[in-house]
Design an enzyme around this catalytic site. Structure first.
Site, PDB file in Angstrom:
ATOM      1  CB  ILE A   1      43.653  43.449  37.565  1.00 58.13           C
ATOM      2  CG1 ILE A   1      43.795  43.646  36.131  1.00 58.13           C
ATOM      3  CG2 ILE A   1      42.432  44.623  38.007  1.00 58.13           C
ATOM      4  CD1 ILE A   1      43.953  45.182  35.546  1.00 58.13           C
TER       5      ILE A   1
ATOM      6  CG  ASN B   1      34.737  35.399  36.575  1.00 62.01           C
ATOM      7  OD1 ASN B   1      35.420  35.466  37.792  1.00 62.01           O
ATOM      8  ND2 ASN B   1      35.191  34.528  35.880  1.00 62.01           N
TER       9      ASN B   1
ATOM     10  CG  ASN C   1      39.059  33.109  38.200  1.00 64.42           C
ATOM     11  OD1 ASN C   1      39.939  32.135  38.162  1.00 64.42           O
ATOM     12  ND2 ASN C   1      39.284  34.241  38.494  1.00 64.42           N
TER      13      ASN C   1
ATOM     14  CB  CYS D   1      42.618  34.710  39.515  1.00 68.50           C
ATOM     15  SG  CYS D   1      43.424  36.299  39.446  1.00 68.50           S
TER      16      CYS D   1
ATOM     17  CE  LYS E   1      38.722  32.462  32.619  1.00 71.67           C
ATOM     18  NZ  LYS E   1      38.434  33.953  32.490  1.00 71.67           N
TER      19      LYS E   1
ATOM     20  N   GLY F   1      46.159  36.838  25.229  1.00 75.86           N
ATOM     21  CA  GLY F   1      46.079  37.312  23.932  1.00 75.86           C
ATOM     22  C   GLY F   1      46.456  36.453  23.145  1.00 75.86           C
TER      23      GLY F   1
ATOM     24  N   GLY G   1      41.317  32.256  25.017  1.00 75.53           N
ATOM     25  CA  GLY G   1      42.755  32.524  24.955  1.00 75.53           C
ATOM     26  C   GLY G   1      42.996  33.068  23.747  1.00 75.53           C
TER      27      GLY G   1
HETATM   28  C1  LIG Z   1      42.747  42.776  32.352  1.00 76.75           C
HETATM   29  C2  LIG Z   1      42.363  41.411  32.510  1.00 76.75           C
HETATM   30  C3  LIG Z   1      41.496  41.185  33.653  1.00 76.75           C
HETATM   31  C4  LIG Z   1      40.987  39.832  33.747  1.00 76.75           C
HETATM   32  N1  LIG Z   1      40.342  39.447  34.899  1.00 76.75           N
HETATM   33  C5  LIG Z   1      39.626  38.517  35.023  1.00 76.75           C
HETATM   34  C6  LIG Z   1      38.785  38.043  36.128  1.00 76.75           C
HETATM   35  O1  LIG Z   1      38.401  38.871  36.973  1.00 76.75           O
HETATM   36  N2  LIG Z   1      38.313  36.781  36.169  1.00 76.75           N
HETATM   37  C7  LIG Z   1      38.775  35.811  35.258  1.00 76.75           C
HETATM   38  O2  LIG Z   1      38.227  34.889  35.454  1.00 76.75           O
HETATM   39  N3  LIG Z   1      39.806  36.146  34.222  1.00 76.75           N
HETATM   40  C8  LIG Z   1      40.246  37.461  34.100  1.00 76.75           C
HETATM   41  N4  LIG Z   1      40.954  37.527  33.018  1.00 76.75           N
HETATM   42  C9  LIG Z   1      41.314  36.468  32.173  1.00 76.75           C
HETATM   43  C10 LIG Z   1      40.213  36.698  31.123  1.00 76.75           C
HETATM   44  O3  LIG Z   1      38.988  36.324  31.093  1.00 76.75           O
HETATM   45  C11 LIG Z   1      40.926  35.256  29.898  1.00 76.75           C
HETATM   46  O4  LIG Z   1      40.586  33.966  30.444  1.00 76.75           O
HETATM   47  C12 LIG Z   1      42.098  35.507  29.629  1.00 76.75           C
HETATM   48  O5  LIG Z   1      42.464  36.867  29.273  1.00 76.75           O
HETATM   49  C13 LIG Z   1      42.532  34.819  28.332  1.00 76.75           C
HETATM   50  O6  LIG Z   1      41.726  35.251  27.138  1.00 76.75           O
HETATM   51  P1  LIG Z   1      42.276  36.310  26.075  1.00 76.75           P
HETATM   52  O7  LIG Z   1      43.516  35.782  25.568  1.00 76.75           O
HETATM   53  O8  LIG Z   1      41.287  36.332  25.072  1.00 76.75           O
HETATM   54  O9  LIG Z   1      42.284  37.675  26.731  1.00 76.75           O
HETATM   55  C14 LIG Z   1      41.337  38.773  32.842  1.00 76.75           C
HETATM   56  C15 LIG Z   1      42.015  39.143  31.812  1.00 76.75           C
HETATM   57  C16 LIG Z   1      42.697  40.299  31.618  1.00 76.75           C
HETATM   58  C17 LIG Z   1      43.605  40.709  30.321  1.00 76.75           C
END
Ligand SMILES: Cc1cc2nc3c(=O)[nH]c(=O)nc-3n(C[C@H](O)[C@H](O)[C@H](O)COP(=O)(O)O)c2cc1C
Length: 308
Positions: A75, A103, A131, A134, A169, A221, A247
Site C-alpha cells: 500500500i 499508528n 511503526n 513498514c 512495532k 496472514g 501475524g
Molecule cells: C493491507 C495492509 C495494510 C497494512 N498497513 C499497515 C500500516 O499502515 N501500518 C502498520 O504498522 N502495519 C500495517 N500492516 C501490517 C499489519 O498491521 C500486520 O502487522 C501484518 O499484516 C501481520 O498481521 P496479519 O498477518 O494478521 O495481517 C498492514 C497490513 C496489510 C495486510
C-alpha cells in the site's frame, strides 16, 4: 473471569484493555467504517491505519496479491495525514468505550517527534503505535527498525515528546530482533508489537513482470504465523514490558498460541479481509476457552508454554 490487560503498566496513564484482542494497523481503517458491521466497542483496542505527517497517495497499483495462506501488500502508507486525522477522526473516537491507538510512521526522527507532539493531548487517543517496520516505503519505516541503534534513537526521541503510552512495532526482517527489542525497551517503549509483515514478491508469468507495482510487498496472514510466534516466544522472555503478538492470527486458538508464547495481547489483521468480524470472533473464542478451562484470569496463560 477477567480477560482485561494493561499494555502500559509502567506508564502513569496506563493502557487498560477490556480484553486482549486488537485490530492490526492498516486492516481496520479508522474503526469507523466497521462500526456498521458489528459492535466494535467489544474489541480490546483499535489500531488505526498508519498515519504520516503529510497525506500520502501510496504506491502504484496493483498493491495486493493473494498468496498461499496469505497475501502480499504494498500500500505504501496511503493515508490522510496527521492534521486530517486529528480534525476528522478523533472527535468520533472520544465517545467510544474501545481505546483507539494511533499508528504513526515517519521518514525522519523529526517527523515521528512532530507527530507525537501533535497527538499528545488530543482527546480520543489512548496510545501510539510507532511503526518502524513498514517494508513498503523508501525512506524511514523499516530502515529504523533493522538496527538496534537507530530503533533506540527514534524511540527515545518520541519518548521525550509524549507521555502517551507508546508501543513500538518491530520488523521480522531484522537480523537480530531480540537485540532490537531490548534496545527499544531500554529507550522507553511501554510495549512492543511483534511483528509487521515479512518481505516478499510474486511474478505474473504471462506478463513476465512482478505482480505488484512496487515489485516487493509485505507478506501477512496464516503463512507468517509460525515466524511471528517464534519471535514472540524469544522476545517475551527477555523484555519486562507487554508484548503484542501479530501475524496470521485468525482464530482464538491462534491468539492462545501467542498468549502462551508470552504475548499479553494480540492483533488481528489479514483475517479481517475475509471475515470483517474476525477480531470479535477471537474475543468470543477466548472467553469460551477461559470459561471451559476454569481460568480466572487470562494473565495466568501468558507465557505458560515457556515454563519448563
Ligand atoms: C493491507 C495492509 C495494510 C497494512 N498497513 C499497515 C500500516 O499502515 N501500518 C502498520 O504498522 N502495519 C500495517 N500492516 C501490517 C499489519 O498491521 C500486520 O502487522 C501484518 O499484516 C501481520 O498481521 P496479519 O498477518 O494478521 O495481517 C498492514 C497490513 C496489510 C495486510
Amino acid at each position: 473471569m477477567d480477560i482485561s490487560v494493561d499494555l502500559a503498566p509502567h506508564n502513569k496513564y496506563n493502557l487498560k484493555l477490556a480484553n486482549p484482542v486488537m485490530t492490526a494497523s492498516g486492516t481496520f481503517g479508522y474503526g469507523i467504517e466497521f462500526a456498521q458491521l458489528f459492535d466494535i466497542q467489544r474489541l480490546g483496542a483499535i489500531v488505526c491505519k498508519g498515519t504520516t505527517l503529510n497525506p500520502r497517495e501510496g504506491n502504484p497499483q496493483p498493491r495486493l496479491a493473494e498468496t498461499p495462506s496469505g497475501m502480499l501488500n504494498a500500500i505504501g502508507l496511503q493515508n490522510i495525514g496527521i492534521e486530517a486525522l486529528i480534525k476528522e477522526k478523533t472527535p468520533e473516537w472520544v465517545g467510544w468505550k474501545v481505546p483507539v491507538i494511533v499508528n504513526i510512521a515517519g521518514e525522519t526522527i523529526e517527523e515521528y517527534v512532530s507527530m507525537a507532539k501533535k497527538l499528545d493531548s488530543v482527546p480520543g487517543i489512548s496510545g501510539l503505535e510507532v511503526n518502524i517496520s513498514c517494508p513498503n516505503v523508501k525512506g524511514g519505516g523499516a530502515e529504523f527498525g533493522i538496527n538496534a541503534e537507530s530503533a533506540a534513537k527514534v524511540t527515545s526521541a518520541i519518548r521525550k515528546a509524549t507521555s502517551l503510552p507508546m508501543i513500538v512495532k518491530l520488523t521480522p526482517i531484522a537480523a537480530d530482533i531480540v537485540a532490537i527489542a531490548r534496545a527499544v525497551v531500554q529507550a522507553g517503549a511501554d510495549a512492543l508489537t511483534l511483528t509487521n509483515t515479512l518481505k516478499g514478491m510474486a511474478i505474473d508469468v504471462r506478463r513476465r513482470r512482478p505482480v505488484l507495482g512496487n515489485i516487493t510487498g509485505g507478506l501477512s496472514g496464516p503463512a507468517i504465523k509460525p515466524v511471528a510466534l517464534h519471535i514472540v516466544y524469544q522476545v517475551a522472555s527477555v523484555v519486562n514490558v507487554p508484548v503484542i503478538g501479530c501475524g496470521g492470527i485468525s482464530t482464538a486458538r491462534d491468539a492462545l498460541e501467542f498468549i502462551m508464547a508470552g504475548a499479553t495481547a494480540v492483533e488481528v489483521g489479514t483475517a479481517g479481509f475475509s471475515n470483517p468480524r474476525a477480531a470479535l470472533d477471537v474475543v468470543e473464542g477466548l472467553e469460551e476457552f477461559i470459561v471451559s478451562e476454569g481460568i480466572k484470569d487470562i494473565r495466568e496463560l501468558v507465557g505458560v508454554a515457556r515454563r519448563r
